[in-house]
Write a protein that holds these residues in place. Sequence first.
Motif, mmCIF file in Angstrom:
data_model
loop_
_atom_site.group_PDB
_atom_site.id
_atom_site.type_symbol
_atom_site.label_atom_id
_atom_site.label_comp_id
_atom_site.label_asym_id
_atom_site.label_seq_id
_atom_site.Cartn_x
_atom_site.Cartn_y
_atom_site.Cartn_z
ATOM 1 N N PRO A 67 0.798 -1.232 0.000
ATOM 2 C CA PRO A 67 0.000 0.000 0.000
ATOM 3 C C PRO A 67 0.833 1.287 0.000
ATOM 4 C CG PRO A 67 -0.888 -1.549 1.600
ATOM 5 C CD PRO A 67 0.431 -2.106 1.125
ATOM 6 N N TYR A 68 2.105 1.180 0.386
ATOM 7 C CA TYR A 68 2.945 2.383 0.471
ATOM 8 C C TYR A 68 3.004 3.136 -0.853
ATOM 9 C CZ TYR A 68 6.870 5.506 0.771
ATOM 10 O OH TYR A 68 7.649 6.640 0.705
ATOM 11 N N GLU A 69 3.191 2.443 -1.947
ATOM 12 C CA GLU A 69 3.402 3.123 -3.228
ATOM 13 C C GLU A 69 2.221 3.998 -3.622
ATOM 14 O OE1 GLU A 69 5.131 0.868 -6.419
ATOM 15 O OE2 GLU A 69 6.322 -0.296 -4.992
ATOM 16 N N GLY A 70 1.006 3.479 -3.554
ATOM 17 C CA GLY A 70 -0.169 4.275 -3.888
ATOM 18 C C GLY A 70 -0.345 5.436 -2.934
ATOM 19 N N TRP A 71 -0.107 5.180 -1.661
ATOM 20 C CA TRP A 71 -0.207 6.232 -0.653
ATOM 21 C C TRP A 71 0.812 7.338 -0.945
ATOM 22 C CZ3 TRP A 71 3.587 7.756 2.854
ATOM 23 C CH2 TRP A 71 3.182 8.688 3.807
ATOM 24 N N ALA A 72 2.064 6.956 -1.197
ATOM 25 C CA ALA A 72 3.115 7.949 -1.452
ATOM 26 C C ALA A 72 2.813 8.766 -2.702
ATOM 27 C CB ALA A 72 4.474 7.265 -1.564
ATOM 28 N N GLN A 73 2.294 8.127 -3.736
ATOM 29 C CA GLN A 73 1.954 8.865 -4.956
ATOM 30 C C GLN A 73 0.834 9.874 -4.690
ATOM 31 O OE1 GLN A 73 1.101 5.870 -7.893
ATOM 32 N NE2 GLN A 73 3.264 5.421 -8.252
ATOM 33 N N ALA A 74 -0.171 9.459 -3.958
ATOM 34 C CA ALA A 74 -1.285 10.362 -3.656
ATOM 35 C C ALA A 74 -0.818 11.539 -2.806
ATOM 36 C CB ALA A 74 -2.406 9.603 -2.939
ATOM 37 N N LEU A 75 -0.001 11.257 -1.797
ATOM 38 C CA LEU A 75 0.472 12.333 -0.933
ATOM 39 C C LEU A 75 1.503 13.209 -1.639
ATOM 40 C CD1 LEU A 75 -0.451 12.923 2.035
ATOM 41 C CD2 LEU A 75 -1.152 10.755 1.131
ATOM 42 N N ALA A 76 2.234 12.662 -2.585
ATOM 43 C CA ALA A 76 3.170 13.483 -3.358
ATOM 44 C C ALA A 76 2.405 14.546 -4.136
ATOM 45 C CB ALA A 76 4.002 12.609 -4.301
ATOM 46 N N GLN A 77 1.253 14.181 -4.672
ATOM 47 C CA GLN A 77 0.425 15.155 -5.378
ATOM 48 C C GLN A 77 -0.113 16.214 -4.418
ATOM 49 O OE1 GLN A 77 -0.006 15.573 -8.746
ATOM 50 N NE2 GLN A 77 1.655 14.092 -8.686
ATOM 51 N N ALA A 78 -0.489 15.796 -3.225
ATOM 52 C CA ALA A 78 -1.040 16.732 -2.242
ATOM 53 C C ALA A 78 0.012 17.703 -1.722
ATOM 54 C CB ALA A 78 -1.658 15.964 -1.070
ATOM 55 N N THR A 79 1.278 17.316 -1.785
ATOM 56 C CA THR A 79 2.350 18.147 -1.222
ATOM 57 C C THR A 79 3.267 18.729 -2.300
ATOM 58 O OG1 THR A 79 3.766 16.196 -0.918
ATOM 59 C CG2 THR A 79 2.346 16.827 0.944
ATOM 60 N N ILE A 80 2.865 18.634 -3.548
ATOM 61 C CA ILE A 80 3.731 19.030 -4.658
ATOM 62 C C ILE A 80 4.202 20.485 -4.572
ATOM 63 C CG2 ILE A 80 1.932 19.735 -6.294
ATOM 64 C CD1 ILE A 80 3.592 17.990 -8.370
ATOM 65 N N ASP A 81 3.389 21.354 -4.002
ATOM 66 C CA ASP A 81 3.760 22.763 -3.882
ATOM 67 C C ASP A 81 4.518 23.071 -2.592
ATOM 68 O OD1 ASP A 81 2.565 23.387 -6.321
ATOM 69 O OD2 ASP A 81 0.615 23.718 -5.377
ATOM 70 N N HIS A 82 4.924 22.030 -1.890
ATOM 71 C CA HIS A 82 5.614 22.191 -0.608
ATOM 72 C C HIS A 82 6.906 21.357 -0.639
ATOM 73 C CE1 HIS A 82 2.036 24.148 0.990
ATOM 74 N NE2 HIS A 82 1.365 23.236 0.305
ATOM 75 N N PRO A 83 8.009 21.930 -1.139
ATOM 76 C CA PRO A 83 9.253 21.180 -1.337
ATOM 77 C C PRO A 83 9.740 20.433 -0.097
ATOM 78 C CG PRO A 83 9.432 23.352 -2.318
ATOM 79 C CD PRO A 83 8.134 23.329 -1.566
ATOM 80 N N PHE A 84 9.566 21.020 1.079
ATOM 81 C CA PHE A 84 9.998 20.372 2.314
ATOM 82 C C PHE A 84 9.268 19.048 2.527
ATOM 83 C CE2 PHE A 84 9.434 20.106 7.046
ATOM 84 C CZ PHE A 84 10.760 19.873 7.374
ATOM 85 N N GLY A 88 10.526 15.021 2.158
ATOM 86 C CA GLY A 88 10.297 14.005 3.188
ATOM 87 C C GLY A 88 9.726 12.724 2.600
ATOM 88 N N LEU A 89 8.784 12.850 1.683
ATOM 89 C CA LEU A 89 8.222 11.663 1.022
ATOM 90 C C LEU A 89 9.271 10.948 0.172
ATOM 91 C CD1 LEU A 89 4.672 12.852 -0.061
ATOM 92 C CD2 LEU A 89 5.208 10.912 1.432
ATOM 93 N N ARG A 90 10.080 11.726 -0.557
ATOM 94 C CA ARG A 90 11.146 11.106 -1.368
ATOM 95 C C ARG A 90 12.110 10.321 -0.486
ATOM 96 N NH1 ARG A 90 10.683 15.851 -4.223
ATOM 97 N NH2 ARG A 90 12.415 16.846 -3.126
#
Length: 155
Positions: A67-84, A88-90
Motif C-alpha cells: 500500500p505504500y506506493e499508492g499512498w506515497a503517490q497520492a500524498l506526493a500530489q497533495a504536497t507538490i507545492d511544498h518542497p519540504f 520528506g516523502l522522497r
Amino acid sequence: MNVHEMLQNPDEHVRFAAYLDKLGHVADPDEVDRVGSVLTDPDQTMAQSAVLRHLDRRAAGLYPGPPYEGWAQALAQATIDHPFLAQGLREWSVFRAVTLKLPWQPDDLLAASNWLQLKTAAGTNTEAIEILAEAGRTKRIRNTARAGLSHRSES
C-alpha cells in the motif's frame, strides 16, 4: 472541531495539536483532502510541521507493504507545492527501497538528509552501510555505519 474552526484559534500550538489529532484519525480516502486543508493554514511552518509529522507516522507503518506506493503517490500530489514535504516523502521512498532491497541509487542516499543517512547506517542493507561508512555526511553517520559493519564481521 473542523479545520475551519481550528483556523479561528490564534494559538498555533493548539492548532498544531488539533491538526495532528485530525490527521491521526482520518480515513484513508479523506487523507489527501485533510492534508490539503491543513496546508491552507496561514502559519505555513506550523502546518507543514504537522503534515510532516503525519507523513512520518504513516510512512513508518506503510513502507514495508504494497500500500505504500499508492499512498506515497497520492500524498506526493497533495504536497507538490511544498518542497519540504515532498523531500520528506522522497526520503521515505529511498529508505523503503534500501531497506526492502528494491532498486535504488547511491547518489540518492548520499544526497539525503542526515536523518535518512543515520537511519540507513543503522539498518541492514550492507551495500548502503558500506557507502555511508565511506561517504556519509557526518562523522556520526560514518561511525554508525562502521560500527554496523564491524558488528556484522564479528557475527
